[in-house]
Design an enzyme around this catalytic site. Structure first.
Site, mmCIF file in Angstrom:
data_model
loop_
_atom_site.group_PDB
_atom_site.id
_atom_site.type_symbol
_atom_site.label_atom_id
_atom_site.label_comp_id
_atom_site.label_asym_id
_atom_site.label_seq_id
_atom_site.Cartn_x
_atom_site.Cartn_y
_atom_site.Cartn_z
ATOM 1 N N THR A 14 2.078 12.624 35.811
ATOM 2 C CA THR A 14 3.576 12.909 35.740
ATOM 3 C C THR A 14 4.132 14.278 35.946
ATOM 4 O O THR A 14 3.724 15.032 34.909
ATOM 5 C CB THR A 14 4.154 11.877 34.962
ATOM 6 O OG1 THR A 14 3.714 10.460 35.044
ATOM 7 C CG2 THR A 14 5.566 11.861 35.241
ATOM 8 N N GLU A 15 5.149 14.473 36.646
ATOM 9 C CA GLU A 15 5.774 15.718 36.583
ATOM 10 C C GLU A 15 7.218 15.465 36.677
ATOM 11 O O GLU A 15 7.753 14.257 37.219
ATOM 12 C CB GLU A 15 5.602 16.772 38.045
ATOM 13 C CG GLU A 15 4.060 16.797 38.036
ATOM 14 C CD GLU A 15 3.542 17.876 39.237
ATOM 15 O OE1 GLU A 15 4.474 18.257 39.970
ATOM 16 O OE2 GLU A 15 2.364 18.147 39.254
ATOM 17 N N GLU A 39 -5.605 1.180 34.107
ATOM 18 C CA GLU A 39 -4.470 1.481 33.057
ATOM 19 C C GLU A 39 -3.396 0.386 33.093
ATOM 20 O O GLU A 39 -2.900 0.044 31.894
ATOM 21 C CB GLU A 39 -3.830 2.752 33.617
ATOM 22 C CG GLU A 39 -2.607 3.269 32.864
ATOM 23 C CD GLU A 39 -2.226 4.728 33.351
ATOM 24 O OE1 GLU A 39 -2.944 5.321 33.906
ATOM 25 O OE2 GLU A 39 -1.010 5.084 33.004
ATOM 26 N N GLY A 52 3.167 4.006 33.436
ATOM 27 C CA GLY A 52 2.144 3.916 34.381
ATOM 28 C C GLY A 52 2.295 2.996 35.765
ATOM 29 O O GLY A 52 1.563 2.371 36.399
HETATM 30 C C1 LIG Z 1 6.054 7.093 26.380
HETATM 31 C C2 LIG Z 1 5.753 7.676 27.818
HETATM 32 C C3 LIG Z 1 4.297 7.849 27.953
HETATM 33 C C4 LIG Z 1 3.942 8.257 29.141
HETATM 34 N N1 LIG Z 1 2.575 8.753 29.364
HETATM 35 C C5 LIG Z 1 2.151 9.320 30.382
HETATM 36 C C6 LIG Z 1 0.701 9.884 30.506
HETATM 37 O O1 LIG Z 1 0.106 9.938 29.733
HETATM 38 N N2 LIG Z 1 0.229 10.465 31.719
HETATM 39 C C7 LIG Z 1 1.202 10.571 32.714
HETATM 40 O O2 LIG Z 1 0.786 11.152 33.938
HETATM 41 N N3 LIG Z 1 2.398 9.994 32.455
HETATM 42 C C8 LIG Z 1 2.870 9.204 31.723
HETATM 43 N N4 LIG Z 1 4.090 8.562 31.601
HETATM 44 C C9 LIG Z 1 4.953 8.815 32.810
HETATM 45 C C10 LIG Z 1 5.071 7.345 33.355
HETATM 46 O O3 LIG Z 1 4.074 7.068 34.136
HETATM 47 C C11 LIG Z 1 6.452 7.439 34.297
HETATM 48 O O4 LIG Z 1 7.458 7.674 33.525
HETATM 49 C C12 LIG Z 1 6.541 6.310 35.189
HETATM 50 O O5 LIG Z 1 5.624 6.444 36.171
HETATM 51 C C13 LIG Z 1 7.947 6.442 35.969
HETATM 52 O O6 LIG Z 1 7.993 7.901 36.393
HETATM 53 P P1 LIG Z 1 9.547 8.460 36.200
HETATM 54 O O7 LIG Z 1 9.675 8.405 34.777
HETATM 55 O O8 LIG Z 1 9.490 9.645 36.814
HETATM 56 O O9 LIG Z 1 10.528 7.521 37.056
HETATM 57 P P2 LIG Z 1 11.174 7.475 38.700
HETATM 58 O O10 LIG Z 1 9.921 7.841 39.191
HETATM 59 O O11 LIG Z 1 12.142 8.591 38.616
HETATM 60 O O12 LIG Z 1 11.901 6.141 38.500
HETATM 61 C C14 LIG Z 1 12.984 5.879 38.029
HETATM 62 C C15 LIG Z 1 13.316 4.334 38.185
HETATM 63 O O13 LIG Z 1 13.410 4.038 39.500
HETATM 64 C C16 LIG Z 1 13.044 2.836 39.947
HETATM 65 N N5 LIG Z 1 11.958 3.029 41.095
HETATM 66 C C17 LIG Z 1 11.017 3.608 41.188
HETATM 67 N N6 LIG Z 1 10.348 3.415 42.434
HETATM 68 C C18 LIG Z 1 11.099 2.676 43.135
HETATM 69 C C19 LIG Z 1 10.889 2.005 44.210
HETATM 70 N N7 LIG Z 1 10.026 2.176 45.049
HETATM 71 N N8 LIG Z 1 11.773 1.354 44.796
HETATM 72 C C20 LIG Z 1 12.908 0.912 43.912
HETATM 73 N N9 LIG Z 1 13.082 1.283 42.668
HETATM 74 C C21 LIG Z 1 12.024 2.428 42.180
HETATM 75 C C22 LIG Z 1 12.373 2.221 38.759
HETATM 76 O O14 LIG Z 1 13.207 1.213 37.959
HETATM 77 C C23 LIG Z 1 12.039 3.442 37.796
HETATM 78 O O15 LIG Z 1 11.970 3.017 36.341
HETATM 79 C C24 LIG Z 1 4.527 8.228 30.364
HETATM 80 C C25 LIG Z 1 6.073 7.698 30.166
HETATM 81 C C26 LIG Z 1 6.609 7.431 29.140
HETATM 82 C C27 LIG Z 1 7.896 7.289 29.049
#
Ligand SMILES: Cc1cc2nc3c(=O)[nH]c(=O)nc-3n(C[C@H](O)[C@H](O)[C@H](O)COP(=O)(O)OP(=O)(O)OC[C@H]3O[C@@H](n4cnc5c(N)ncnc54)[C@H](O)[C@@H]3O)c2cc1C
Length: 381
Positions: free
Chosen positions: A128-129, A244, A365
């Site tokens: 994630t970025e 995962e 995830g």
């Molecule tokens: C505590 C914690 C631990 C984590 N650990 C890891 C890790 O170890 N490694 C790693 O790489 N990542 C990790 N993550 C990242 C996690 O996988 C991401 O937060 C997650 O994939 C969502 O990405 P984002 O937060 O950028 O949300 P965004 O991509 O900005 O999405 C925001 C919201 O938009 C909505 N959305 C998304 N896609 C769609 C769609 N296609 N259509 C309609 N609505 C949509 C959903 O409601 C989503 O929650 C972690 C996150 C947290 C909070």
């Protein structure tokens, strides 16, 4: 026998895991929650108990067990009362390490996977970025080839174990103009110059686990640290997501089951208006409704686990399981909190903590909405 999926050996293993969670981890849970940290000996002890290598082959220090031992482990994890520790262990064993097992050379497996499964080395998964969460292919971190090194530049965020990891399974773009066809995986040692932990992210739940933002500035990584073939990392990232998401689903089922178990005891003991709370029909119906939701998710997750044991990529079913299990867990724990009244809201019963921890399930995830897109796609919609 509770269930056709489990043999007697699985149930013996369940007792071992439960005892470990209750005796070795749960007594520290309140302290680790308050400190927003936990000691690294947890990885070491989990390694010694064989919990990190359950399904890995013996050549790399695993136990070579079938996936239902992993199911047992994930179901029992919540008895540690410490979601943050559980997440850290699952990242170590099931999220950051499988690509090393699948793609790694013999040397990479000996150098990284063996110590990771022993708990001697801590690992993280860097996907994630800041501007690429759900949309993995939008990542901007680059790995530019320069002689016999790759030079890595970029930022990763929300990385579990990120502040304490010795090594990161990192996704970066080796061909930035080729979208998801330009992503590669690397094993990145965090002691190399150019790596830094920018900050630890404060969050709603999972408090003991470190969730970090990481910076890579002209970090020179030897070419031997490329994991698998250049530009083919995206496929492995996507396939790796299945494991995962499945372990997260199983842990959600285990978490909801534990809170429901506590709640059933509580409503039988708590008296209001002259009788136990359980003697109100509305309470009984609520408990049964929760049990129905829990069992539906649990049995589907077992079915998925059986599929996964034969094929690492049942994306359609795993995505359904993640929606069912993580959404169920939040709803069930929320209603259990309601049945505890003020004691549910107070910290001492651990219900509010379980609620805060469970809330990550439908986001981390792959958010529920992303899972729905995967299911829609696999249905040809
Ligand atoms: C505590 C914690 C631990 C984590 N650990 C890891 C890790 O170890 N490694 C790693 O790489 N990542 C990790 N993550 C990242 C996690 O996988 C991401 O937060 C997650 O994939 C969502 O990405 P984002 O937060 O950028 O949300 P965004 O991509 O900005 O999405 C925001 C919201 O938009 C909505 N959305 C998304 N896609 C769609 C769609 N296609 N259509 C309609 N609505 C949509 C959903 O409601 C989503 O929650 C972690 C996150 C947290 C909070």
């Amino acid at each position: 026998m509770k269930n056709p999926w489990f043999k007697e050996e699985h149930e013996i293993f369940r007792k071992t895991v439960r005892s470990f969670m209750e005796k070795e981890l749960a007594p520290h849970a309140a302290e680790w929650e308050a400190n927003r940290d936990f000691p690294n000996w947890v990885f070491k002890r989990a390694g010694e108990m064989g919990f990190l290598g359950i399904t890995y082959p013996e050549e790399v220090g695993g136990s070579g067990c079938d996936f239902f031992y992993k199911v047992v482990f994930c179901e029992e994890l919540p008895r540690s009362q410490c979601g943050g520790v559980n997440m850290a262990l699952l990242v170590q064993a099931d999220m950051a390490s499988p690509p090393i097992h699948i793609l790694g050379t013999k040397e990479q497996q000996q150098e990284y996977l063996v110590p990771i499964l022993k708990g001697d080395m801590i690992c993280a998964l860097g996907i994630t970025e800041p501007n690429a969460g759900s949309d993995v292919a939008a990542m901007k971190t680059t790995a530019r080839k320069e002689g016999d090194h790759y030079v890595i530049n970029g930022t990763k965020t929300f990385i579990t174990n990120g502040a304490r990891a010795d090594v990161i399974t990192l996704a970066a773009k080796t061909a930035p103009d080729q979208g998801y066809n330009g992503i590669s995986l690397f094993l990145v040692d965090t002691n190399l110059p150019g790596f830094s932990v920018s900050r630890k992210i404060d969050k709603m739940g999972m408090h003991p686990s470190d969730t970090a933002e990481l910076a890579f500035e002209d970090m020179r990584v030897p070419q031997e640290k490329l994991l698998g073939e250049e530009n083919t990392g995206f496929v492995e990232v996507m396939v790796n997501f299945q494991g995962e998401r499945l372990v997260a689903s199983i842990m959600s089922v285990g978490g909801a089951a534990l809170v429901l178990e506590k709640t059933i005891r509580y409503v039988q003991e708590r008296e209001i208006f002259g009788r136990p709370l359980a003697k109100f029909q509305v309470t009984r119906h609520k408990i049964v409704d929760m049990l129905c939701q829990l069992e539906a998710a649990r049995q589907y997750v077992y079915y998925c686990s059986w599929l996964y044991d034969q094929d690492r990529n049942p994306a359609h079913e795993v995505s359904i399981a993640k929606i069912l299990a993580t959404e169920m867990s939040v709803k069930v724990i929320d209603q259990c909190l309601q049945l505890h009244g003020g004691y549910g809201y107070a910290a001492e019963y651990g219900i509010e903590r379980a609620y805060r921890d469970a809330r990550l399930g439908p986001i981390g995830g792959g958010a529920t909405e992303v899972m729905k897109e995967v299911v829609g796609r696999t249905m040809g919609l």
